[in-house]
Design an enzyme around this catalytic site. Structure first.
Site: not given
Length: 173
Positions: A51, A53
Site C-alpha cells: 500500500c 502508506c
C-alpha cells in the site's frame, strides 16, 4: 498447509530489499517470527505491504529511524499478502492491536512496548514516523546505531513503484 501468497513474491522484492539495505531481516515463517520476537533484548517488527502508506511513510520512516544513535538489537519484517503465515504469527504477538498493514511494533524481552498501526501511519509523514520510532528506541533500546554507515544510507533510494501495479498470483483476482 501454508497459506499461499496473494502477491507475486518476485514482484514485491524491491519493497523489502530497501529495508534489507538498512539491516532489516525478512522473515518468511511463523517459527522465525516466534524465535526472534521472544528473544531477550529489543526487536523491531515491520509488517510490510504494497500500500501507499507503506511506501510513503512506513518503510522510509523505518529506514530513517534506523540511522538513530540508539536502535533495536534486531529489526525484522514480514510481508502481508506474501508471507501470510509469518504475518499471522507476527500479528498474534501484536494482539493488543487490530491487524493492520503496514504496522510497526517494538518488542523488549518478548513483550510489546510500542506500536504504530496503519491508522497512525496514514496521518504521519516519513520524518514523523522516524521521530516516533526514534523516541521509542531511546526509551527501550540500548544498541548503538546507526544500522548502516551514513554514506551507505545516503545511497539507498526508496522504491518508488506503485503498489497497485504489483501482480497478484494466478487465481487471486
Amino acid at each position: 498447509m501454508p497459506l499461499p501468497p496473494i502477491y507475486d513474491p518476485k514482484a514485491v522484492e524491491p519493497l523489502w530489499q530497501e529495508l534489507a539495505a538498512v539491516g532489516v531481516e525478512p522473515l518468511t515463517t511463523p517459527e522465525q517470527v516466534d524465535e526472534v520476537v521472544t528473544k531477550s533484548g529489543t526487536t523491531l517488527v515491520i509488517v510490510n505491504s504494497v500500500c501507499g502508506c507503506a511506501a510513503g511513510q512506513a518503510r522510509p520512516g523505518v529506514m530513517l529511524a534506523l540511522q538513530n544513535a540508539i536502535i533495536p538489537d534486531r529489526s525484522v519484517t514480514v510481508f502481508a499478502g506474501v508471507d501470510r503465515d509469518a504475518v499471522e504469527r507476527a500479528r498474534s504477538h501484536m494482539s493488543a492491536y487490530p491487524p493492520s498493514s503496514p504496522s510497526i511494533g517494538l518488542f523488549k524481552d518478548g513483550k510489546q512496548v510500542f506500536m504504530l498501526q496503519r491508522t497512525d501511519l496514514q496521518r504521519m509523514n516519513e520524518p514523523q514516523v522516524a521521530e516516533a520510532l526514534s523516541k521509542a528506541f531511546e526509551a527501550h533500546c540500548a544498541r548503538k546505531g546507526p544500522s548502516v554507515a551514513p554514506e551507505i544510507y545516503k545511497q539507498i533510494r526508496p522504491y518508488e513503484g506503485c503498489g497497485s501495479k504489483i501482480p497478484m498470483m494466478p487465481g487471486r483476482a
